[in-house]
Design a protein around this motif. Structure first.
Motif, PDB file in Angstrom:
ATOM      1  N   LEU A 122       0.837  -1.338   0.151  1.00 45.36           N
ATOM      2  CA  LEU A 122       0.185  -0.104   0.155  1.00 45.36           C
ATOM      3  C   LEU A 122       0.905   1.272  -0.119  1.00 45.36           C
ATOM      4  O   LEU A 122       0.856   2.137  -0.721  1.00 45.36           O
ATOM      5  CB  LEU A 122      -1.002  -0.120   1.072  1.00 45.36           C
ATOM      6  CG  LEU A 122      -2.032  -0.961   1.215  1.00 45.36           C
ATOM      7  CD1 LEU A 122      -2.658  -1.047   2.631  1.00 45.36           C
ATOM      8  CD2 LEU A 122      -2.991  -0.969   0.230  1.00 45.36           C
ATOM      9  N   ALA A 124       3.867   1.420  -1.211  1.00 45.12           N
ATOM     10  CA  ALA A 124       4.205   1.514  -2.526  1.00 45.12           C
ATOM     11  C   ALA A 124       3.441   2.027  -3.483  1.00 45.12           C
ATOM     12  O   ALA A 124       3.627   3.005  -4.393  1.00 45.12           O
ATOM     13  CB  ALA A 124       4.824   0.260  -3.178  1.00 45.12           C
ATOM     14  N   ALA A 125       1.947   1.644  -3.477  1.00 46.32           N
ATOM     15  CA  ALA A 125       1.032   2.188  -4.272  1.00 46.32           C
ATOM     16  C   ALA A 125       0.946   3.708  -4.137  1.00 46.32           C
ATOM     17  O   ALA A 125       0.781   4.661  -5.179  1.00 46.32           O
ATOM     18  CB  ALA A 125      -0.340   1.552  -3.813  1.00 46.32           C
ATOM     19  N   ALA A 126       1.017   4.198  -2.730  1.00 45.89           N
ATOM     20  CA  ALA A 126       0.822   5.569  -2.552  1.00 45.89           C
ATOM     21  C   ALA A 126       1.852   6.280  -3.114  1.00 45.89           C
ATOM     22  O   ALA A 126       1.795   7.674  -3.639  1.00 45.89           O
ATOM     23  CB  ALA A 126       0.804   5.903  -1.000  1.00 45.89           C
ATOM     24  N   SER A 127       3.049   5.858  -3.232  1.00 44.46           N
ATOM     25  CA  SER A 127       4.432   6.506  -3.729  1.00 44.46           C
ATOM     26  C   SER A 127       4.325   6.670  -5.381  1.00 44.46           C
ATOM     27  O   SER A 127       4.532   7.779  -6.042  1.00 44.46           O
ATOM     28  CB  SER A 127       5.665   5.953  -3.451  1.00 44.46           C
ATOM     29  OG  SER A 127       5.983   4.659  -4.141  1.00 44.46           O
ATOM     30  N   THR A 128       3.562   5.627  -5.900  1.00 42.51           N
ATOM     31  CA  THR A 128       3.551   5.841  -7.386  1.00 42.51           C
ATOM     32  C   THR A 128       2.475   6.731  -7.779  1.00 42.51           C
ATOM     33  O   THR A 128       2.143   7.303  -8.873  1.00 42.51           O
ATOM     34  CB  THR A 128       2.990   4.517  -8.004  1.00 42.51           C
ATOM     35  OG1 THR A 128       1.597   4.112  -7.492  1.00 42.51           O
ATOM     36  CG2 THR A 128       3.976   3.416  -7.752  1.00 42.51           C
ATOM     37  N   LEU A 129       1.619   7.081  -6.775  1.00 41.80           N
ATOM     38  CA  LEU A 129       0.610   8.450  -6.935  1.00 41.80           C
ATOM     39  C   LEU A 129       1.087   9.667  -6.647  1.00 41.80           C
ATOM     40  O   LEU A 129       0.289  10.551  -6.568  1.00 41.80           O
ATOM     41  CB  LEU A 129      -0.627   8.012  -6.034  1.00 41.80           C
ATOM     42  CG  LEU A 129      -1.407   6.594  -6.567  1.00 41.80           C
ATOM     43  CD1 LEU A 129      -2.619   6.335  -5.332  1.00 41.80           C
ATOM     44  CD2 LEU A 129      -2.246   7.121  -7.645  1.00 41.80           C
ATOM     45  N   GLY A 130       2.341   9.665  -6.397  1.00 37.18           N
ATOM     46  CA  GLY A 130       3.132  10.925  -6.000  1.00 37.18           C
ATOM     47  C   GLY A 130       3.415  11.410  -4.824  1.00 37.18           C
ATOM     48  O   GLY A 130       3.718  12.463  -4.642  1.00 37.18           O
ATOM     49  N   ALA A 131       3.177  10.504  -3.950  1.00 36.67           N
ATOM     50  CA  ALA A 131       3.434  10.784  -2.379  1.00 36.67           C
ATOM     51  C   ALA A 131       4.712  10.642  -2.016  1.00 36.67           C
ATOM     52  O   ALA A 131       5.459   9.574  -2.172  1.00 36.67           O
ATOM     53  CB  ALA A 131       2.653   9.914  -1.565  1.00 36.67           C
ATOM     54  N   THR A 132       5.361  11.607  -1.544  1.00 31.11           N
ATOM     55  CA  THR A 132       7.002  11.694  -0.905  1.00 31.11           C
ATOM     56  C   THR A 132       6.742  10.563   0.130  1.00 31.11           C
ATOM     57  O   THR A 132       5.914  10.468   1.062  1.00 31.11           O
ATOM     58  CB  THR A 132       7.314  12.911  -0.490  1.00 31.11           C
ATOM     59  OG1 THR A 132       6.510  13.500   0.547  1.00 31.11           O
ATOM     60  CG2 THR A 132       7.351  13.996  -1.661  1.00 31.11           C
ATOM     61  N   PRO A 133       8.139  10.062   0.332  1.00 32.58           N
ATOM     62  CA  PRO A 133       8.280   9.103   1.659  1.00 32.58           C
ATOM     63  C   PRO A 133       7.469   9.795   2.945  1.00 32.58           C
ATOM     64  O   PRO A 133       6.642   8.909   3.773  1.00 32.58           O
ATOM     65  CB  PRO A 133       9.490   8.863   1.956  1.00 32.58           C
ATOM     66  CG  PRO A 133      10.023   9.190   0.553  1.00 32.58           C
ATOM     67  CD  PRO A 133       9.340  10.315   0.034  1.00 32.58           C
ATOM     68  N   HIS A 135       4.739  11.918   3.156  1.00 30.00           N
ATOM     69  CA  HIS A 135       3.553  11.975   2.833  1.00 30.00           C
ATOM     70  C   HIS A 135       2.844  10.434   3.081  1.00 30.00           C
ATOM     71  O   HIS A 135       1.738  10.350   3.818  1.00 30.00           O
ATOM     72  CB  HIS A 135       3.278  12.462   1.558  1.00 30.00           C
ATOM     73  CG  HIS A 135       1.783  13.128   1.468  1.00 30.00           C
ATOM     74  ND1 HIS A 135       1.366  14.169   1.910  1.00 30.00           N
ATOM     75  CD2 HIS A 135       0.725  12.274   0.746  1.00 30.00           C
ATOM     76  CE1 HIS A 135      -0.126  14.166   1.620  1.00 30.00           C
ATOM     77  NE2 HIS A 135      -0.523  13.143   0.994  1.00 30.00           N
ATOM     78  N   VAL A 136       3.468   9.653   2.464  1.00 29.36           N
ATOM     79  CA  VAL A 136       3.145   7.995   2.583  1.00 29.36           C
ATOM     80  C   VAL A 136       3.038   7.770   4.124  1.00 29.36           C
ATOM     81  O   VAL A 136       2.220   7.248   4.670  1.00 29.36           O
ATOM     82  CB  VAL A 136       4.308   7.202   1.920  1.00 29.36           C
ATOM     83  CG1 VAL A 136       3.720   5.752   2.162  1.00 29.36           C
ATOM     84  CG2 VAL A 136       4.103   7.428   0.435  1.00 29.36           C
ATOM     85  N   THR A 139       0.131   9.547   5.815  1.00 30.85           N
ATOM     86  CA  THR A 139      -1.346   9.263   5.223  1.00 30.85           C
ATOM     87  C   THR A 139      -1.603   7.954   5.222  1.00 30.85           C
ATOM     88  O   THR A 139      -2.904   7.549   4.974  1.00 30.85           O
ATOM     89  CB  THR A 139      -1.587  10.143   3.699  1.00 30.85           C
ATOM     90  OG1 THR A 139      -0.608   9.698   2.929  1.00 30.85           O
ATOM     91  CG2 THR A 139      -1.363  11.624   3.882  1.00 30.85           C
ATOM     92  N   ILE A 140      -0.660   7.148   5.125  1.00 26.20           N
ATOM     93  CA  ILE A 140      -0.697   5.726   5.009  1.00 26.20           C
ATOM     94  C   ILE A 140      -0.450   4.976   6.416  1.00 26.20           C
ATOM     95  O   ILE A 140      -1.169   4.320   6.744  1.00 26.20           O
ATOM     96  CB  ILE A 140      -0.090   5.085   3.826  1.00 26.20           C
ATOM     97  CG1 ILE A 140      -0.825   5.840   2.347  1.00 26.20           C
ATOM     98  CG2 ILE A 140      -0.502   3.698   3.348  1.00 26.20           C
ATOM     99  CD1 ILE A 140      -2.149   5.948   2.072  1.00 26.20           C
TER     100      ILE A 140
END
Lengths: 230, 221
Positions: A122, A124-133, A135-136, A139-140
């Motif tokens: 999950l 990894a999915a967030a990072s492909t959506l443009g989230a910096t470490p 932010h991941v 938010t995740i």
């Protein structure tokens, strides 16, 4: 109940010391737990050992080490006093430090388990959506690990509230400054006619622990319900 | 699209070794499972740092191990649809869709929120939670979430593989719609030839970590 002023002060100090210890150490506990859960690095087992040391050392030893390090003549104690004017030895701040260190391994363990249970896919999915470490993480990782982080904080708070050995060794048992519920009960049991006040404080101690546990349970439930309603 | 890359990457017992230049817009990576297709996508996405290689997309260098260049996943402006959906369980469908959209505000939007919701038929699902969605619905949300992140390159890893035949037929029209509407540069990984024939402009066959064929295809509905 008829509590003496010293006892009421002890209850208030206990809550203050445990709260400060928990809140100040929580960010560090999360950071260390994340490091242990997610990173491979040289010296990881040393860090892991250091974090868990207060759990296995006799509390008196931890307290004595704090006295040597953070006391007035201790290297860290001197530095803190000269640069920031913070004095630890025989002050409530020192009690908070002792409680934080004693509670640290318990908080880190619980939070580490919670972080490990978060699916890295999950993240990894967030990072492909443009989230910096960062932010991941915010938010995740943290929302998904929240119940475990809360459990770690409550466990740490409970430990801090009951801490005795390291506290009394490092900052002694000074009424109004470092006397907590635990050290006050000990004081009462050492003096003639102290049974009644000792029992009163014991009951209050049980009540505080129960309230903390129930409150955290309710908070965890509310958070998961809020997540479900989003 | 101009996506070209050469990768050498060893994991465990197999070594990925391939060089490709894709024209697109939709390039299919076709091959049996275990051929390394997903690894290629993960390397393109920046989720895996290969031991050696170079990736350029539209003149931008994403990876050059000789020059120590590595653009991390979050800075590549991609959209990635995973085989297993990977919706965020603590967010409802609307917030899942918004997740990438919020982070890519500086890029021009190819499609508005409402367009994507319409295209993928998500209107009735917006307030629901991922755990209450069927596999097909989850995958449609995952596609929408990737599209709304304003990707310059869309990566799709067997988006239909986890679904039964009926669900596949349910999603296929959406995918065809997608390619017709946006002509978005896409790398589509699949081990199903009929699927690939319907969607791809070029088909690259991957076997045992090597490219064995590369030819154009006329998508047919």
């Amino acid at each position: 109940m008829n509590l003496s002023l010293a006892d009421i002060t002890a209850i208030w100090l206990s809550l203050k010391i445990a709260s400060v210890a928990t809140l100040v150490s929580l960010p560090f506990a999360i950071a260390v737990a994340w490091l242990l859960a997610r990173c491979e690095f040289f010296g990881k087992s040393v860090i892991n050992g250091l974090v868990h040391l207060p759990l296995v050392l006799p509390p008196v030893v931890t307290g004595y080490l704090l006295l040597i390090g953070f006391g007035k003549q201790g290297p860290i104690g001197e530095l803190l006093e000269s640069c920031c004017g913070i004095v630890m030895s025989f002050r409530w701040t020192g009690a908070a430090l002792a409680c934080a260190i004693m509670a640290f391994p318990l908080s880190v363990r619980a939070i580490r388990l919670a972080l490990e249970s978060v699916d890295t896919k999950l993240e990894a999915a967030a990072s492909t959506l443009g989230a910096t470490p960062w932010h991941v993480f915010a938010t995740i990782t943290v929302p998904l690990a929240f119940p475990g982080i809360l459990a770690g904080a409550v466990l740490g708070f409970a430990k801090a509230l009951g801490e005795f050995g390291a506290t009394i060794t490092f900052v002694s048992n000074i009424p109004g400054e470092t006397q907590t519920i635990a050290t006050a009960i000990y004081g009462h049991t050492q003096s003639p006619g102290g049974d009644a006040p000792a029992l009163q404080l014991t009951m209050i101690s049980v009540a505080i622990a129960m309230i903390a546990l129930i409150a955290s349970e309710m908070l965890a439930r509310r958070v998961s319900r809020k997540a479900a309603d989003l | 699209m101009s996506l070209s890359f050469e990768i050498q990457h060893r994991t465990g017992r197999f070594t990925l070794d391939l060089a490709l230049s894709c024209q697109g817009p939709v390039t299919a990576l076709f091959g049996p499972s275990g051929a390394g297709k997903t690894s290629v996508l993960n390397i393109l996405a920046g989720l895996i740092h290969p031991q050696s290689g170079r990736i350029t997309f539209q003149g931008e260098i994403w990876l050059d191990t000789h020059k120590n260049i590595f653009v991390p996943a979050h800075a590549r402006a991609i959209g990635y649809v995973f085989q297993d959906g990977r919706l965020f369980p603590h967010l409802n469908v609307r917030h899942n869709l918004d997740y990438g959209a919020h982070l890519s505000k500086d890029r021009p939007a190819r499609a508005s929120f409402d367009d994507v919701v319409d295209l993928l038929g998500l209107n009735a699902l917006l307030q629901r939670h991922p755990r209450n969605l069927s596999g097909g619905e989850q995958q449609r949300v995952a596609i929408g979430r990737a599209l709304l992140a304003r990707p310059r390159l869309l990566l799709m890893d067997e988006p239909l593989a986890a679904l039964d035949v009926a669900r596949r037929e349910e999603i296929m029209p959406y995918l065809e719609n997608l390619r017709a509407t946006y002509a978005l540069p896409t790398v589509y990984v699949s081990h199903s030839m009929p699927e690939v024939r319907r969607l791809a402009d070029e088909i690259v066959t991957l076997e045992a970590s090597h490219v064995t064929s590369h030819h154009a295809n006329e998508p047919q509905a």
